[in-house]
Write a protein that holds these residues in place. Structure first.
Motif, PDB file in Angstrom:
ATOM      1  N   ILE A   1      -8.289   3.603  19.607  1.00  0.00           N
ATOM      2  CA  ILE A   1      -7.912   5.000  19.851  1.00  0.00           C
ATOM      3  C   ILE A   1      -6.617   5.085  20.649  1.00  0.00           C
ATOM      4  O   ILE A   1      -5.871   6.067  20.543  1.00  0.00           O
ATOM      5  CB  ILE A   1      -9.057   5.761  20.564  1.00  0.00           C
ATOM      6  N   GLU A   2      -6.295   4.048  21.433  1.00  0.00           N
ATOM      7  CA  GLU A   2      -5.004   4.022  22.115  1.00  0.00           C
ATOM      8  C   GLU A   2      -3.865   3.918  21.104  1.00  0.00           C
ATOM      9  O   GLU A   2      -2.792   4.500  21.293  1.00  0.00           O
ATOM     10  CB  GLU A   2      -4.946   2.849  23.105  1.00  0.00           C
ATOM     11  N   LEU A   3      -4.095   3.175  20.017  1.00  0.00           N
ATOM     12  CA  LEU A   3      -3.091   3.100  18.951  1.00  0.00           C
ATOM     13  C   LEU A   3      -2.942   4.456  18.258  1.00  0.00           C
ATOM     14  O   LEU A   3      -1.843   4.838  17.856  1.00  0.00           O
ATOM     15  CB  LEU A   3      -3.478   2.016  17.942  1.00  0.00           C
ATOM     16  N   VAL A   4      -4.055   5.173  18.112  1.00  0.00           N
ATOM     17  CA  VAL A   4      -4.002   6.520  17.528  1.00  0.00           C
ATOM     18  C   VAL A   4      -3.132   7.428  18.391  1.00  0.00           C
ATOM     19  O   VAL A   4      -2.259   8.153  17.887  1.00  0.00           O
ATOM     20  CB  VAL A   4      -5.423   7.105  17.396  1.00  0.00           C
ATOM     21  N   PHE A   5      -3.353   7.399  19.695  1.00  0.00           N
ATOM     22  CA  PHE A   5      -2.559   8.228  20.603  1.00  0.00           C
ATOM     23  C   PHE A   5      -1.084   7.837  20.551  1.00  0.00           C
ATOM     24  O   PHE A   5      -0.206   8.701  20.639  1.00  0.00           O
ATOM     25  CB  PHE A   5      -3.088   8.098  22.031  1.00  0.00           C
ATOM     26  N   ASP A   6      -0.814   6.550  20.412  1.00  0.00           N
ATOM     27  CA  ASP A   6       0.580   6.101  20.316  1.00  0.00           C
ATOM     28  C   ASP A   6       1.227   6.629  19.035  1.00  0.00           C
ATOM     29  O   ASP A   6       2.395   7.039  19.049  1.00  0.00           O
ATOM     30  CB  ASP A   6       0.641   4.574  20.349  1.00  0.00           C
TER      31      ASP A   6
ATOM     32  N   GLY B   1      -9.092   9.995  26.201  1.00  0.00           N
ATOM     33  CA  GLY B   1      -8.208  11.131  26.434  1.00  0.00           C
ATOM     34  C   GLY B   1      -6.763  10.722  26.592  1.00  0.00           C
ATOM     35  O   GLY B   1      -6.429   9.548  26.791  1.00  0.00           O
ATOM     36  N   ILE B   2      -5.883  11.719  26.508  1.00  0.00           N
ATOM     37  CA  ILE B   2      -4.446  11.516  26.615  1.00  0.00           C
ATOM     38  C   ILE B   2      -3.836  12.746  27.275  1.00  0.00           C
ATOM     39  O   ILE B   2      -4.374  13.853  27.164  1.00  0.00           O
ATOM     40  CB  ILE B   2      -3.822  11.291  25.209  1.00  0.00           C
ATOM     41  N   LEU B   3      -2.706  12.558  27.967  1.00  0.00           N
ATOM     42  CA  LEU B   3      -1.964  13.666  28.563  1.00  0.00           C
ATOM     43  C   LEU B   3      -0.679  13.892  27.779  1.00  0.00           C
ATOM     44  O   LEU B   3       0.033  12.928  27.454  1.00  0.00           O
ATOM     45  CB  LEU B   3      -1.636  13.376  30.027  1.00  0.00           C
ATOM     46  N   LEU B   4      -0.377  15.161  27.472  1.00  0.00           N
ATOM     47  CA  LEU B   4       0.842  15.527  26.757  1.00  0.00           C
ATOM     48  C   LEU B   4       1.646  16.490  27.623  1.00  0.00           C
ATOM     49  O   LEU B   4       1.128  17.510  28.088  1.00  0.00           O
ATOM     50  CB  LEU B   4       0.513  16.191  25.415  1.00  0.00           C
TER      51      LEU B   4
ATOM     52  N   GLN C   1      -0.358  20.944  45.434  1.00  0.00           N
ATOM     53  CA  GLN C   1      -0.017  22.339  45.173  1.00  0.00           C
ATOM     54  C   GLN C   1       1.319  22.704  45.808  1.00  0.00           C
ATOM     55  O   GLN C   1       2.087  23.492  45.255  1.00  0.00           O
ATOM     56  CB  GLN C   1      -1.123  23.241  45.716  1.00  0.00           C
ATOM     57  N   ARG C   2       1.601  22.105  46.946  1.00  0.00           N
ATOM     58  CA  ARG C   2       2.868  22.385  47.613  1.00  0.00           C
ATOM     59  C   ARG C   2       4.025  21.620  46.987  1.00  0.00           C
ATOM     60  O   ARG C   2       5.172  22.080  47.031  1.00  0.00           O
ATOM     61  CB  ARG C   2       2.758  22.033  49.095  1.00  0.00           C
ATOM     62  N   SER C   3       3.732  20.454  46.455  1.00  0.00           N
ATOM     63  CA  SER C   3       4.800  19.608  45.889  1.00  0.00           C
ATOM     64  C   SER C   3       4.422  19.141  44.491  1.00  0.00           C
ATOM     65  O   SER C   3       4.113  17.965  44.261  1.00  0.00           O
ATOM     66  CB  SER C   3       5.067  18.408  46.802  1.00  0.00           C
ATOM     67  N   PRO C   4       4.381  20.061  43.506  1.00  0.00           N
ATOM     68  CA  PRO C   4       4.074  19.641  42.131  1.00  0.00           C
ATOM     69  C   PRO C   4       5.186  18.764  41.570  1.00  0.00           C
ATOM     70  O   PRO C   4       6.340  18.871  41.968  1.00  0.00           O
ATOM     71  CB  PRO C   4       3.967  20.970  41.374  1.00  0.00           C
ATOM     72  N   MET C   5       4.810  17.903  40.640  1.00  0.00           N
ATOM     73  CA  MET C   5       5.766  16.937  40.102  1.00  0.00           C
ATOM     74  C   MET C   5       5.827  17.018  38.587  1.00  0.00           C
ATOM     75  O   MET C   5       4.795  17.162  37.920  1.00  0.00           O
ATOM     76  CB  MET C   5       5.371  15.517  40.522  1.00  0.00           C
ATOM     77  N   GLY C   6       7.045  16.892  38.045  1.00  0.00           N
ATOM     78  CA  GLY C   6       7.227  16.776  36.607  1.00  0.00           C
ATOM     79  C   GLY C   6       6.869  18.017  35.824  1.00  0.00           C
ATOM     80  O   GLY C   6       6.897  19.148  36.328  1.00  0.00           O
ATOM     81  N   TYR C   7       6.489  17.799  34.558  1.00  0.00           N
ATOM     82  CA  TYR C   7       6.130  18.887  33.656  1.00  0.00           C
ATOM     83  C   TYR C   7       4.632  19.172  33.739  1.00  0.00           C
ATOM     84  O   TYR C   7       3.835  18.284  34.083  1.00  0.00           O
ATOM     85  CB  TYR C   7       6.465  18.508  32.207  1.00  0.00           C
ATOM     86  N   PRO C   8       4.222  20.393  33.398  1.00  0.00           N
ATOM     87  CA  PRO C   8       2.790  20.632  33.198  1.00  0.00           C
ATOM     88  C   PRO C   8       2.276  19.710  32.093  1.00  0.00           C
ATOM     89  O   PRO C   8       3.031  19.312  31.199  1.00  0.00           O
ATOM     90  CB  PRO C   8       2.721  22.103  32.769  1.00  0.00           C
ATOM     91  N   GLN C   9       0.988  19.384  32.151  1.00  0.00           N
ATOM     92  CA  GLN C   9       0.433  18.457  31.171  1.00  0.00           C
ATOM     93  C   GLN C   9      -0.895  18.973  30.629  1.00  0.00           C
ATOM     94  O   GLN C   9      -1.765  19.394  31.404  1.00  0.00           O
ATOM     95  CB  GLN C   9       0.229  17.073  31.800  1.00  0.00           C
ATOM     96  N   ALA C  10      -1.009  18.936  29.314  1.00  0.00           N
ATOM     97  CA  ALA C  10      -2.269  19.296  28.656  1.00  0.00           C
ATOM     98  C   ALA C  10      -3.073  18.017  28.441  1.00  0.00           C
ATOM     99  O   ALA C  10      -2.536  16.991  28.030  1.00  0.00           O
ATOM    100  CB  ALA C  10      -1.997  19.982  27.320  1.00  0.00           C
ATOM    101  N   ARG C  11      -4.351  18.085  28.735  1.00  0.00           N
ATOM    102  CA  ARG C  11      -5.223  16.935  28.532  1.00  0.00           C
ATOM    103  C   ARG C  11      -5.967  17.089  27.208  1.00  0.00           C
ATOM    104  O   ARG C  11      -6.637  18.104  26.973  1.00  0.00           O
ATOM    105  CB  ARG C  11      -6.243  16.815  29.675  1.00  0.00           C
ATOM    106  N   VAL C  12      -5.835  16.107  26.345  1.00  0.00           N
ATOM    107  CA  VAL C  12      -6.510  16.117  25.049  1.00  0.00           C
ATOM    108  C   VAL C  12      -7.525  14.981  25.031  1.00  0.00           C
ATOM    109  O   VAL C  12      -7.168  13.818  25.239  1.00  0.00           O
ATOM    110  CB  VAL C  12      -5.512  15.939  23.891  1.00  0.00           C
ATOM    111  N   VAL C  13      -8.788  15.318  24.822  1.00  0.00           N
ATOM    112  CA  VAL C  13      -9.844  14.317  24.686  1.00  0.00           C
ATOM    113  C   VAL C  13     -10.287  14.330  23.232  1.00  0.00           C
ATOM    114  O   VAL C  13     -10.559  15.400  22.662  1.00  0.00           O
ATOM    115  CB  VAL C  13     -11.026  14.611  25.626  1.00  0.00           C
ATOM    116  N   ALA C  14     -10.340  13.147  22.623  1.00  0.00           N
ATOM    117  CA  ALA C  14     -10.562  13.084  21.181  1.00  0.00           C
ATOM    118  C   ALA C  14     -11.579  12.004  20.818  1.00  0.00           C
ATOM    119  O   ALA C  14     -11.808  11.053  21.574  1.00  0.00           O
ATOM    120  CB  ALA C  14      -9.242  12.811  20.454  1.00  0.00           C
ATOM    121  N   VAL C  15     -12.173  12.185  19.650  1.00  0.00           N
ATOM    122  CA  VAL C  15     -13.025  11.173  19.024  1.00  0.00           C
ATOM    123  C   VAL C  15     -12.303  10.709  17.762  1.00  0.00           C
ATOM    124  O   VAL C  15     -11.892  11.542  16.939  1.00  0.00           O
ATOM    125  CB  VAL C  15     -14.410  11.735  18.663  1.00  0.00           C
TER     126      VAL C  15
END
Length: 407
Positions: A304-309, A125-128, A146-160
């Motif tokens: 697959i890490e190279l694919v995500f990169d 998986g990867i976070l975008l 929940q009280r102190s969220p950080m950064g941007y929202p992130q979508a999690r993508v799990v791939a084969v």
């Protein structure tokens, strides 16, 4: 030499990978076909979204100009602005791009790249990061509390992905708070008889193991050392058969505990590291699948890490996706996966013609070829001649018209 072959193959690579007939079929199956002729048809919107992912630094109107450069039929269009393009994306929806990705995604590796007759796949998986809008934040969530969220929202993508060709074969999208394990349960395409799936310990689950094995998929999985400790038999190559059972403390209320599984355990230590790597596999024949070969093969999981990169760094080209809504984010992610697969397909085709290996050619250079193919005056045609704007189309958009025929 290989790049020159890419140039010749790359003309209109988006319409080569996603021909208009396929796009129209997917749009129709999703119930998104127009009942009247639109200036921004569903077919054109599909290609616009793909081009949007090819040129991530360009804004909507700049992307439109680039697409217009590649298609003479679009040069006379006017009256299109960012709002109309946004509405066209909303009409299209994200399931169309998901189904289009599933239609084009296929293994690209040659038979000679199999491991003892098995096609080697990797799961991870990867976070975008996505724009910090209210909708995206509610749908995907952020890191922190929940009280102190950080950064941007992130979508999690799990791939084969196929390890040999770097082609992504299936993907599912969740939120930052969603477990990779749960998101991965939605992945069913291309796993089955004749495949060997590599996965890391963070994705382990006994029920997941049984589900994949029931599909015919063979597995090579890293696992924690405290798992699979009930030794049944020691094999001549140093591996051993063991019984693995469900964790009695992890049983959810109302669910049936997964039955035990007999697995083969392979343990080894990487040079310079103190930790012992423990793998379990469904390939129990130690003569046909020696432990040493499987230990070496597991290192290919990192492909697959190279694919995500390739997708996250080189293709996306910006730290945050551009879509302000959850549906737009999902649409954009699947479009990125289609573009990546089209680029990898182009590389594999050129490598076959050149009798070379696609991995030896820069993905970034191939991506530049794909981008040039879109803006080539003769290389990209998202519309058939019948679909081009006619006199009066812009002045009277509500006039009913029969759907254009597929060329």
């Amino acid at each position: 030499m290989l790049i020159s072959r890419l140039e010749r193959l790359g003309l209109g690579v988006l319409t080569r990978s996603c021909p208009p007939e396929l796009v129209d079929r997917v749009v129709g199956d999703a119930g998104r076909s127009e009942k009247r002729r639109r200036l921004l048809s569903a077919r054109f919107t599909v290609y616009f979204v793909l081009a949007m992912c090819l040129f991530p630094q360009a804004d909507y109107l700049e992307v439109l100009k680039l697409v217009k450069t590649g298609d003479k039929g679009l040069r006379s269009w006017s009256g299109v602005n960012k709002s109309s393009l946004t509405r066209a994306r909303q009409r299209l929806g994200w399931p169309v791009m998901r189904e289009l990705f599933r239609s084009v995604a296929r293994p690209l590796g040659a038979d000679g790249e199999l491991f003892r007759g098995l096609r080697v796949l990797a799961l991870d998986g990867i976070l975008l990061a996505v724009p910090d809008s209210t909708g995206n934040n509610d749908a995907f969530g952020k890191s922190g509390s929940q009280r102190s969220p950080m950064g941007y929202p992130q979508a999690r993508v799990v791939a084969v992905a196929e390890c040999s060709s770097h082609a992504v074969l299936d993907a599912a999208i969740g939120g930052f708070k969603d477990s990779e394990r749960i998101v991965s349960d939605a992945l069913d395409a291309h796993a089955g008889t004749g495949t060997l799936l590599l996965a890391d310990r963070g994705l382990w689950g006994l029920a997941r193991w049984h589900r994949l094995r029931d599909q015919g998929t063979h597995l090579l999985w890293r696992i924690e050392r405290r798992k699979a400790r009930r030794v049944q038999d020691v094999l001549p190559d140093g591996s051993y058969l063991a019984r693995i059972e469900a964790n009695k403390h992890s049983k959810a209320a109302g669910t049936v505990k997964a039955p035990p599984a007999l697995v083969r355990v392979i343990e080894y230590r990487v040079d310079g590291q103190a930790d012992i790597v423990r793998l379990i596999t469904s390939l129990t024949d130690h003569e046909k699948y020696p432990a040493e070969e499987l230990a070496v093969l597991y290192a290919r999981r990192w492909e697959i890490e190279l694919v995500f990169d390739e997708i996250k760094t080189h293709q996306r080209g910006r730290p945050v996706l551009r879509s302000q809504t959850p549906d737009g984010v999902r649409q954009e992610i699947y479009a990125h996966l289609i573009v990546h697969h089209a680029t990898r397909d182009l590389l594999e085709e050129a490598a076959r013609l050149h009798r070379s290996i696609a991995e030896r050619t820069s993905f970034t250079r191939a991506l530049h070829v794909v981008r040039r193919s879109v803006i080539s005056p003769s290389g990209f045609s998202p519309l058939s001649p019948q679909e081009g704007p006619t006199p009066g189309t812009l002045r009277n958009r509500s006039q009913s018209a029969a759907p254009p025929k597929i060329p």
